[in-house]
Design an enzyme around this catalytic site. Structure first.
Site, PDB file in Angstrom:
ATOM      1  CB  SER A  51      -0.870   0.064   1.118  1.00 40.03           C
ATOM      2  OG  SER A  51      -0.329   0.132   2.366  1.00 40.03           O
ATOM      3  CG  MET A 104       8.355  -6.944   5.873  1.00 42.71           C
ATOM      4  SD  MET A 104       8.277  -5.651   6.887  1.00 42.71           S
ATOM      5  CE  MET A 104       7.774  -5.956   8.471  1.00 42.71           C
ATOM      6  CG  HIS A 163       9.853   1.360  11.644  1.00 45.29           C
ATOM      7  ND1 HIS A 163       9.976  -0.043  11.676  1.00 45.29           N
ATOM      8  CD2 HIS A 163       9.615   1.881  13.126  1.00 45.29           C
ATOM      9  CE1 HIS A 163       9.648  -0.439  12.803  1.00 45.29           C
ATOM     10  NE2 HIS A 163       9.603   0.475  13.579  1.00 45.29           N
TER      11      HIS A 163
HETATM   12  C1  GAR Z   1       3.913  -0.543   6.723  1.00 43.22           C
HETATM   13  O1  GAR Z   1       3.180  -0.346   7.829  1.00 43.22           O
HETATM   14  C2  GAR Z   1       5.297  -0.246   6.895  1.00 43.22           C
HETATM   15  O2  GAR Z   1       5.525   0.919   7.569  1.00 43.22           O
HETATM   16  C3  GAR Z   1       5.837  -1.536   7.658  1.00 43.22           C
HETATM   17  O3  GAR Z   1       5.311  -2.504   6.876  1.00 43.22           O
HETATM   18  C4  GAR Z   1       4.157  -2.000   6.246  1.00 43.22           C
HETATM   19  C5  GAR Z   1       3.951  -2.441   4.803  1.00 43.22           C
HETATM   20  O4  GAR Z   1       2.567  -2.209   4.384  1.00 43.22           O
HETATM   21  N1  GAR Z   1       7.235  -1.680   7.458  1.00 43.22           N
HETATM   22  C6  GAR Z   1       8.085  -2.091   8.634  1.00 43.22           C
HETATM   23  O5  GAR Z   1       7.466  -2.543   9.434  1.00 43.22           O
HETATM   24  C7  GAR Z   1       9.295  -1.891   8.274  1.00 43.22           C
HETATM   25  N2  GAR Z   1      10.147  -2.221   9.447  1.00 43.22           N
HETATM   26  P1  GAR Z   1       2.324  -2.194   2.965  1.00 43.22           P
HETATM   27  O6  GAR Z   1       3.146  -3.190   2.118  1.00 43.22           O
HETATM   28  O7  GAR Z   1       0.905  -2.113   2.606  1.00 43.22           O
HETATM   29  O8  GAR Z   1       3.147  -0.936   2.437  1.00 43.22           O
END
Ligand code: GAR
Length: 204
Positions: A13, A91, A110
């Site tokens: 997203s 990740m 983050h």
């Molecule tokens: C998001 O909330 C991002 O901030 C987090 O993973 C999610 C990914 O969502 N990232 C971390 O935790 C990195 N340490 P998305 O795939 O919908 O963007």
């Protein structure tokens, strides 16, 4: 426009919010590659449907050899002509091989107000800690996990009696989608020597 690569592992997203921003004529970046370490990341399908080059470099075949995986990623980044990288829900912890090669040219989002709650399960941990304010951070990527200089942060309230981790995550995610393009614009809009001097700038 700066050629941008976006690294994802899943939903994507934040990647979508960056793709949308890059579609604006006055935005200083254009997406040249979306790369995932997982072949089945839903974000890859979205990017392909948007007409973008979107590829997977799965980490599994490389076993414990993180550097070999990163070498393969680096080769794709160079092939695509990327000059800047946004980690968007990527990740995997990066080694100094990639963080040094892309120092000053790689940022991450983050879901916490760093330096609070690095790592995973940030929303659960924020609720457990009893904080009244939570949020998200865009920062430069260095070898330490979630440790690089902060570029921008956005804060949201925590409602201690009725909040759940999911409700809090959704409140933070809505801010992530605003913050990430704004922070990228900020980083690309200033000359690199001034970026270094302004890395603790708070814009939201
Ligand atoms: C998001 O909330 C991002 O901030 C987090 O993973 C999610 C990914 O969502 N990232 C971390 O935790 C990195 N340490 P998305 O795939 O919908 O963007």
């Amino acid at each position: 426009k700066t050629p941008l690569a976006i690294l994802i592992s899943g939903r994507g997203s934040n990647m979508r919010s960056l793709i949308a921003a890059c579609a604006e004529p006055d935005f200083p970046a254009r997406v040249v590659l979306v790369l995932s370490n997982k072949e089945d990341a839903p974000g890859l399908d979205f990017a392909r449907q948007a007409g973008l080059r979107a590829e997977a470099v799965p980490h599994k075949p490389f076993g414990k050899d993180r550097k070999a995986h990163e070498r393969a990623i680096d080769a794709r980044l160079k092939e695509a002509g990327a000059e800047f990288i946004c980690l968007a829900g990527y990740m995997r912890l990066l080694t100094p091989f990639l963080t040094d090669a892309w120092a000053g040219k790689m940022i991450n989002i983050h879901p916490s107000l760093l330096p609070l709650f690095p790592g995973t399960h940030t929303h659960e941990r924020a609720l457990e800690a009893g904080v009244r304010v939570h949020g998200c951070t865009v920062h430069h990527v260095t070898a330490g996990m979630d440790e690089g200089p902060i570029i921008a942060q956005a804060a949201v309230p925590v409602f201690p009696r009725e909040d759940t981790a999911d409700a809090l995550a959704a409140r933070v995610l809505a801010q992530e989608h605003v913050l990430y393009p704004a922070a990228l614009r900020l980083v690309l809009g200033v000359k690199s020597d001034t970026v270094e001097k302004n890395t603790s700038l708070v814009v939201v």
